[in-house]
Structure formats: structure tokens, C-alpha cells
Write a protein that holds these residues in place. Structure first.
Motif, PDB file in Angstrom:
ATOM      1  N   SER A 109       0.845  -1.202   0.000  1.00 59.82           N
ATOM      2  CA  SER A 109       0.000   0.000   0.000  1.00 59.82           C
ATOM      3  C   SER A 109       0.874   1.244   0.000  1.00 59.82           C
ATOM      4  N   THR A 110       0.350   2.305  -0.567  1.00 61.44           N
ATOM      5  CA  THR A 110       1.138   3.539  -0.681  1.00 61.44           C
ATOM      6  C   THR A 110       0.547   4.699   0.095  1.00 61.44           C
ATOM      7  N   VAL A 111      -0.479   4.458   0.886  1.00 61.10           N
ATOM      8  CA  VAL A 111      -1.074   5.525   1.691  1.00 61.10           C
ATOM      9  C   VAL A 111      -1.209   5.029   3.122  1.00 61.10           C
ATOM     10  N   THR A 112      -0.926   5.895   4.073  1.00 67.27           N
ATOM     11  CA  THR A 112      -1.173   5.609   5.486  1.00 67.27           C
ATOM     12  C   THR A 112      -2.497   6.262   5.850  1.00 67.27           C
ATOM     13  N   TYR A 113      -3.450   5.470   6.356  1.00 61.15           N
ATOM     14  CA  TYR A 113      -4.755   6.049   6.677  1.00 61.15           C
ATOM     15  C   TYR A 113      -5.352   5.427   7.934  1.00 61.15           C
ATOM     16  N   VAL A 114      -6.192   6.229   8.606  1.00 58.44           N
ATOM     17  CA  VAL A 114      -6.888   5.810   9.826  1.00 58.44           C
ATOM     18  C   VAL A 114      -8.328   6.311   9.743  1.00 58.44           C
ATOM     19  N   PRO A 115      -9.256   5.688  10.473  1.00 58.71           N
ATOM     20  CA  PRO A 115     -10.642   6.177  10.462  1.00 58.71           C
ATOM     21  C   PRO A 115     -10.751   7.579  11.063  1.00 58.71           C
ATOM     22  N   GLN A 126      -9.628  -1.028  17.002  1.00 56.07           N
ATOM     23  CA  GLN A 126      -8.933  -1.101  18.286  1.00 56.07           C
ATOM     24  C   GLN A 126      -8.942   0.214  19.049  1.00 56.07           C
ATOM     25  N   ASP A 127      -8.728   1.308  18.362  1.00 53.86           N
ATOM     26  CA  ASP A 127      -8.593   2.609  19.033  1.00 53.86           C
ATOM     27  C   ASP A 127      -9.684   3.575  18.569  1.00 53.86           C
ATOM     28  N   PRO A 128      -9.917   4.633  19.336  1.00 54.29           N
ATOM     29  CA  PRO A 128     -10.891   5.657  18.906  1.00 54.29           C
ATOM     30  C   PRO A 128     -10.474   6.286  17.585  1.00 54.29           C
ATOM     31  N   ARG A 129     -11.442   6.792  16.858  1.00 49.45           N
ATOM     32  CA  ARG A 129     -11.170   7.422  15.563  1.00 49.45           C
ATOM     33  C   ARG A 129     -10.395   8.724  15.730  1.00 49.45           C
ATOM     34  N   PHE A 130      -9.695   9.102  14.650  1.00 50.35           N
ATOM     35  CA  PHE A 130      -8.936  10.348  14.687  1.00 50.35           C
ATOM     36  C   PHE A 130      -9.886  11.536  14.674  1.00 50.35           C
ATOM     37  N   ARG A 131      -9.634  12.489  15.562  1.00 51.59           N
ATOM     38  CA  ARG A 131     -10.463  13.690  15.674  1.00 51.59           C
ATOM     39  C   ARG A 131      -9.632  14.911  15.256  1.00 51.59           C
ATOM     40  N   PRO A 132      -9.816  15.373  14.018  1.00 53.28           N
ATOM     41  CA  PRO A 132      -9.049  16.529  13.545  1.00 53.28           C
ATOM     42  C   PRO A 132      -9.230  17.768  14.421  1.00 53.28           C
ATOM     43  N   ILE A 191       1.834  13.461   5.050  1.00 49.54           N
ATOM     44  CA  ILE A 191       0.457  13.410   4.550  1.00 49.54           C
ATOM     45  C   ILE A 191      -0.134  12.043   4.884  1.00 49.54           C
ATOM     46  N   PHE A 192      -1.354  12.032   5.385  1.00 46.33           N
ATOM     47  CA  PHE A 192      -2.035  10.783   5.687  1.00 46.33           C
ATOM     48  C   PHE A 192      -3.484  10.888   5.251  1.00 46.33           C
ATOM     49  N   GLY A 193      -4.161   9.738   5.249  1.00 52.18           N
ATOM     50  CA  GLY A 193      -5.558   9.706   4.855  1.00 52.18           C
ATOM     51  C   GLY A 193      -6.469   9.622   6.062  1.00 52.18           C
ATOM     52  N   CYS A 194      -7.485  10.493   6.079  1.00 56.35           N
ATOM     53  CA  CYS A 194      -8.505  10.478   7.135  1.00 56.35           C
ATOM     54  C   CYS A 194      -9.740   9.805   6.535  1.00 56.35           C
ATOM     55  N   GLU A 195      -9.975   8.539   6.915  1.00 52.97           N
ATOM     56  CA  GLU A 195     -11.005   7.717   6.279  1.00 52.97           C
ATOM     57  C   GLU A 195     -12.419   8.237   6.530  1.00 52.97           C
ATOM     58  N   ASN A 196     -13.211   8.211   5.470  1.00 58.83           N
ATOM     59  CA  ASN A 196     -14.645   8.491   5.593  1.00 58.83           C
ATOM     60  C   ASN A 196     -15.503   7.282   5.243  1.00 58.83           C
ATOM     61  N   SER A 197     -14.855   6.232   4.657  1.00 61.18           N
ATOM     62  CA  SER A 197     -15.607   5.032   4.305  1.00 61.18           C
ATOM     63  C   SER A 197     -14.645   3.872   4.134  1.00 61.18           C
ATOM     64  N   GLU A 198     -15.070   2.678   4.575  1.00 59.10           N
ATOM     65  CA  GLU A 198     -14.287   1.470   4.366  1.00 59.10           C
ATOM     66  C   GLU A 198     -15.235   0.283   4.236  1.00 59.10           C
ATOM     67  N   SER A 199     -14.775  -0.766   3.564  1.00 63.55           N
ATOM     68  CA  SER A 199     -15.638  -1.928   3.341  1.00 63.55           C
ATOM     69  C   SER A 199     -14.811  -3.208   3.381  1.00 63.55           C
ATOM     70  N   GLY A 200     -15.502  -4.348   3.385  1.00 62.89           N
ATOM     71  CA  GLY A 200     -14.838  -5.641   3.338  1.00 62.89           C
ATOM     72  C   GLY A 200     -14.008  -5.919   4.576  1.00 62.89           C
ATOM     73  N   ASP A 201     -12.835  -6.559   4.381  1.00 64.15           N
ATOM     74  CA  ASP A 201     -11.957  -6.901   5.491  1.00 64.15           C
ATOM     75  C   ASP A 201     -11.466  -5.667   6.233  1.00 64.15           C
ATOM     76  N   LEU A 202     -11.320  -4.562   5.524  1.00 63.20           N
ATOM     77  CA  LEU A 202     -10.909  -3.325   6.192  1.00 63.20           C
ATOM     78  C   LEU A 202     -11.931  -2.890   7.231  1.00 63.20           C
ATOM     79  N   PHE A 203     -13.200  -3.114   6.940  1.00 62.92           N
ATOM     80  CA  PHE A 203     -14.273  -2.745   7.870  1.00 62.92           C
ATOM     81  C   PHE A 203     -14.275  -3.672   9.080  1.00 62.92           C
ATOM     82  N   ASN A 204     -13.962  -4.961   8.867  1.00 66.17           N
ATOM     83  CA  ASN A 204     -14.082  -5.954   9.928  1.00 66.17           C
ATOM     84  C   ASN A 204     -12.824  -6.151  10.767  1.00 66.17           C
TER      85      ASN A 204
END
Length: 633
Positions: A109-115, A126-132, A191-204
Motif C-alpha cells: 500500500s502507498t497511503v497511510t490512513y486511519v478512520p 482497536q482505538d478511537p477514531r482520529f479527531r481533527p 500526509i495521511f488519509g482520514c477515512e470516511n468510508s471502508e468496506s470488506g476486510d478493512l471494515f471488519n
């Protein structure tokens, strides 16, 4: 994407990456920049030394221009493993003040991202979501000609779709990335990604997100290289079949003696590839066209994929050759009925005694030796049974090598020299031996070196005498667990619970001891003790840290039938404080109990025989026969 139960994330490297911001070709490493490596341990075999060639000498760094000082090494623990999770994670801290996240280390993968806190479709991780809004350093990446744009927010976006049908999308932002309290590296802007949507194994998945180590300007490696924080290289070392852990190094290392290198051409594919020419099983080459491993993307390494995947023809040949060398092993059904796993029983605890060695012959003729733990996984329902961790890659002709192939192998992604190195070692203990500080190091690294010399740390070792001074050796771990299950309901299932505890803590069942348990209202308080493995007097720091982290961070899981649990307290005792009697308390207790029972039984028999004999000798003259039958025996 095929995953092994319990569900694990296998991020296939062969993915479609859509709407990528700044996805131009990565810039080469600027040799004029000063850089130092970042060491990140994965939380949670011996090798023979040979001479090292001159080209594998230290990489000397040059000073930064304009008086900017280079960063220090960052050392931080990584958690999880291939055995139960299918991936390894590291803890990164994002924002000011830092917010903690467990991220899968993924070279595909080429992007680092969190919910993000604004996520409309994100799982329970595992952890609380990122709060900008809680970070004073959060800064959106404004729309420009190089990225796809969210026109309402006027902010750059990212989107990733993976072959196992999972996906992630969100907004891109500048933030401060920190590497933990054990790190000497100053926090870096990235630069990182702040997730707004995820699906499949990423969601679970249990992990929060992804740490992108692939090629591309949004990759964490590329960003740190661009800033001069590290040289253009990183290394991963995954633990073995029974233990997780290991270490990750961001930056250059001194290649250990005997490291085998394969050429890696960034122009061949956007992924980390090697030249694979042949596969040998039990010393015999498979009858295959060498070009079979060079189709489509070639032979690709992906740290985010759990297993290995071969083209159809290569998989059939490998499977047949393996089965022909298994002797009397019996074929059995796999642990999950949803998959047609190829499994064999009767191998016992050590698969190396029943399964052959496999060699991967590289393009330069060098061999990467695979022992059974590099292509098998343990059957979760049958003791002594193992399943093949190599599969057919569907209709895709790409050869994909996941984490199972490099268990207990240091893998160096030397991007600067376009090569990938392999070296067998004990990855589960690597972090303990890498964890050198100025106080306990006799010869600290030179401030003008851009590489770490791993040779002392990677020396084959298994005894406590080889542990570095200042390390706390763990002799025993105790913890109290409160289960939301009554004493009466729990009593018949104590042995089952003991096995579940061992499995979820990634240790063997004989290391888990139930000390005591008492009923408390509608629940039960259980005291557990974790002892070292039979071959050691101590528990490695990495293993102990992984056990405690699973307990305290509530990553330890039990079936719903046991209700919920809470860890009330835990304690660690060094082996040096334990006498011989304490270290062998369990065996001594059993021996004493057996001795007491033997003495008691002997005395009882002696007393009864003597007493019975005297009673039978006494008979009243007028005693009736039934009265004699009432005499005690």
C-alpha cells in the motif's frame, strides 16, 4: 481473497488504486541528505555466518546542507502476528497532542490512513477514531491539479480498492506523525488519509488502518526519505509459527553476513519484486518453465498478504512434489469448511521432522531456504496437523509471496540499490537484542553513520546470557480475570478456557496455569499464571509485552459463551528473584501432593487391615450372625 479463520486481513498487493493524489513516480534518494534509520519492533533460527562482500559495507551518510541536523533512530513496538491476525501492526501517533493508532505494516500500500471521526461507514476498531478538531497541527491538503478533489470541502481525496474486494476512501491532510515514547526520532510532518468510508476486510479488522510502505510519494517511506529522515531502505522481520513479533527498521542497515540478495527492478512493476527462477522441493527442482514466475507483475513480496499464491501450473507442481515427500502422514479436512485447505495430520509438534525443505532459487542462482513454517500453518482443530499456506492465485499469473514465506527471516528492501535481501534469524527475539541505549551499549553507533550494524543483535541466540544488560527478564506473568459467568456455569469448562487463553495469547497450553478461582455474585474471579516455555527459564520481553498488551488493551478475545471479561490486575516477576523451588513450583506441588496421597493411602490400608483383623478376632459368645456382618471393614 482467501483468509484463514479467525478472519484476517490479507491485503493483496495486486490492487487497483484509484483517484490517487500525487501518484507520480517516486523520486530517487538524494545522496546529499543526511539520514538515520528508524527501528520499529514487531510486538510481539539460527543462521550460519559467512564472509560479507565489499559491496555490503556501511553506507556512509553526508551532512545536511544549511545546518539542518539529522534525525535520531526511532524504536517502537509492533503487535499481532500471522498466527491469529494475519498481519503485523505498529503503533503510530498522529496529531498534536498525539492520538494513537494500530496500523498494519503493508509494503503493498502507498497511503497511510486511519478512520476519521467524520467517517460514515467505518468498523469498530482497536482505538478511537482520529479527531481533527482535537489536533492543533491538522491541515487539509487543498485541492490542486495533482489530485482528485472534494469540491464541497475543497480538499484532496484518496481511494483504494483491493483484490479481496475491500476498499478505503477519505480526505488527505498534513499532520505530525510521532513514533512513540521509545523513539529518538523527532516527530515528522507527513500526509495521511482520514477515512470516511471502508468496506470488506478493512471494515471488519481489529487494526485501525494501514501504514503504507510501498512505492509512491504518499508512502510513509518515500515521505521520510524525501525529508532526509531515513535513507532509501527499510527492513521487516516476522516471527515464527508459534510466536509473533519481530522488528521493523526504517532506514539503511549493515547487511548481516550471509544475507542473500535478489535484484528488484522498480520499473518492472509498481510493487516490490524479485527475480525467481526455480523452486526445489526436497532438493529436486520442479519441472517448470522459469518464465512462469515472471508473468504480469512477476514475483512480488507483500507484507500485508498472509499467505503465498502461485500461478496454476506452479502450484500444481509444488503441491504434487510436496505430497510425494510426506510418507505416512494422513490427509485430513481443513479447519474451516468454507475452504478446501490441503491438510495433513500425524506430524507432531515439530513439522520439520515430517515436511521437506523448499528452496526458492533466485535469478542470480542464490537460494532462499524455506523450512516448513515458511509454507505451513497449524491446524486449529487437530493437534499435530498442518495445512498448506500456499495457494493457487486464481487466474492471475502473478506470483505473490506473503508474510508466511518470510517467517523468521530478515527482509531488507534496499530500494537505493534496487535489491531485496533475505537472512534467516530468530525474529521473535530480534527487538530484545536490538533495543540498545547509550547506557547499556559499550560502543554506540557513530553519529556519522546512516546505517545500523545488526550483526551483534541478529546473532543466533536463545539463552538468557545473550540478552543485553539492563533488560528485565520475565520469569512469570500473573493476572486476575473477572468473567461475567457464574462459578457453577464455568466449572465444567475450565480446561477448555485454559486452552482458549493459551491460543489467544499465542503461547502453548502447558505455559498456562489456573492458580485459583472464586465465585463473586454473578461472576467468577480467576487467577492465571503464565510460565516460560519448557526450553527456557524466562519469557522474552517481546512475548511478555505482547501478552500484557493483549490483556490490558482488551485485544484478548473469548467466545461469547464465556460472556464478557475484565482484567483486574497483572504482575510480572523476574526469574532472578525466583528460587529453584519457585521456578519449579508446579512440579514440586504435584510431587508433594502425590507423595502425601501415597503416604495417606499406605497408612490407611495398614490401619484398616490391622483394625479389621482385631475386630474379626473378637466375637461375643452370644453374638448373632447379622451383627458380625455389621462390623466395619
Amino acid at each position: 481473497m482467501r483468509v484463514f479463520a479467525p478472519l484476517v486481513l490479507s491485503l493483496l498487493l495486486i490492487s487497483r488504486e484509484l483517484a490517487v493524489c500525487f501518484e507520480s513516480s517516486p523520486r530517487p534518494f538524494d545522496g546529499d541528505r543526511t539520514s538515520t534509520p528508524i527501528v520499529l519492533p514487531l510486538a510481539y533460527s539460527s543462521a550460519n555466518y559467512t564472509s560479507r562482500s565489499a559491496e555490503e559495507s556501511y553506507l556512509r551518510m553526508r551532512g545536511l546542507r544549511d545546518g539542518v541536523h539529522s534525525a535520531h533512530n526511532a524504536r517502537m513496538p509492533l503487535f499481532d502476528d500471522l498466527l491469529t491476525n494475519g498481519y503485523y501492526t505498529t503503533q503510530l501517533y498522529i496529531g498534536t497532542p498525539p492520538q494513537k493508532f494500530a496500523l498494519i505494516v503493508d509494503s503493498g500500500s502507498t497511503v497511510t490512513y486511519v478512520p476519521c471521526s467524520t467517517c460514515v461507514q467505518c468498523g469498530n476498531h482497536q482505538d478511537p477514531r482520529f479527531r481533527p478538531e482535537h489536533s492543533s497541527t491538522y491541515e487539509p491538503v487543498k485541492c490542486n491539479i495533482d489530485c482528485n478533489c472534494d469540491k464541497k470541502k475543497m480538499q484532496c481525496t484518496y481511494e483504494r480498492q483491493y483484490a479481496e474486494m475491500s476498499s478505503s476512501s477519505g480526505l488527505l491532510a498534513h499532520e505530525v506523525i510521532s513514533f512513540g515514547k521509545e523513539s529518538n526520532l523527532m516527530p515528522q510532518h507527513a500526509i495521511f488519509g482520514c477515512e470516511n468510508s471502508e468496506s470488506g476486510d478493512l471494515f471488519n479488522q481489529h487494526a485501525d488502518g494501514i501504514m503504507g510502505l510501498g512505492r509512491g510519494q504518499l508512502s510513509m517511506v518515500d515521505q521520510l526519505v524525501e525529508k532526509g529522515a531515513i535513507s532509501d531502505s527499510f527492513s521487516l522481520c516476522y516471527g515464527g509459527m508459534d510466536l509473533g513479533g519481530g522488528a521493523m527498521v526504517l532506514g539503511g542497515i549493515l547487511p548481516p553476513p550471509g544475507m542473500v540478495f535478489a535484484h528488484s527492478d522498480p520499473g518492472r512493476s509498481p510493487y516490490y519484486n524479485i527475480e525467481l527462477k526455480e523452486i526445489h522441493v526436497a532438493g529436486k527442482a520442479l519441472h517448470l518453465n522459469p518464465r512462469i514466475f515472471d508473468r504480469k507483475h512477476g514475483t512480488v513480496l507483500d507484507s500485508g498478504t498472509t499467505y503465498a499464491y502461485l500461478p496454476q501450473e506452479a502450484f500444481s507442481a509444488f503441491k504434487d512434489a510436496l505430497i510425494s515427500n510426506l510418507g505416512s502422514l494422513k490427509k485430513v479436512d481443513g479447519p474451516d469448511p468454507n475452504y478446501k485447505d490441503i491438510c495433513f495430520a500425524g506430524a507432531g509438534r515439530d513439522p520439520s521432522k515430517s515436511f521437506p525443505e523448499v528452496d526458492m532459487v533466485l535469478g542470480n542462482g542464490k537460494k532462499l531456504k524455506l523450512v516448513p513454517e515458511n509454507y505451513l500453518f497449524r491446524h486449529s482443530k487437530i493437534d499435530g496437523a498442518y495445512c498448506l499456506g500456499v495457494f493457487q492465485n486464481g487466474k492471475d499469473p502473478t506470483t505473490l509471496l506473503g508474510g508466511i514465506i518470510v517467517r523468521n527471516t530478515l527482509v531488507t528492501y534496499d530500494r537505493q540499490n534496487r535489491r531485496i535481501g533475505f537472512w534467516k534469524t530468530n525474529c521473535s527475539e530480534l527487538w530484545d537484542r536490538l533495543h540498545i541505549t547509550k547506557e547499556n551499549s559499550k560502543d554506540p553507533p557513530s553519529s556519522t553513520s546512516s546505517t545500523i550494524d545488526l550483526a551483534p543483535a541478529l546473532s543466533p541466540s536463545g539463552s538468557k546470557d545473550n540478552f543485553l544488560p539492563g533488560q528485565i527478564q520475565v520469569g512469570i506473568i500473573t493476572f486476575d480475570m473477572f468473567l461475567n459467568l457464574t462459578y457453577r456455569a464455568l466449572l465444567p469448562h475450565l480446561k477448555e478456557l485454559e486452552v482458549l487463553v493459551a491460543h489467544d495469547l499465542n503461547i502453548t497450553s502447558y505455559q498456562v496455569h489456573l492458580v485459583e478461582f472464586t465465585g463473586q455474585g454473578n461472576g467468577t474471579l480467576i487467577k492465571w499464571a503464565i510460565s516460560p516455555a519448557a526450553t527456557s527459564d524466562f519469557i522474552s520481553n517481546t512475548t511478555a509485552m505482547g501478552i500484557i498488551a493483549r490483556l490490558t488493551e482488551h485485544r484478548f478475545r473469548l467466545p461469547e459463551t464465556f460472556g464478557s471479561y475484565e482484567v483486574v490486575q497483572w504482575n510480572v516477576e523476574p526469574p532472578s528473584r525466583r528460587s529453584w523451588w519457585q521456578r519449579h513450583l508446579w512440579a514440586v506441588g504435584v510431587a508433594i501432593s502425590a507423595l502425601v496421597m501415597l503416604v495417606f493411602t499406605t497408612l490407611s490400608v495398614w490401619y484398616l487391615r490391622r483394625h479389621t483383623s482385631s475386630l474379626q478376632a473378637y466375637r461375643p459368645v452370644d453374638a448373632a450372625a447379622p451383627e458380625q456382618e455389621m462390623q466395619p471393614l
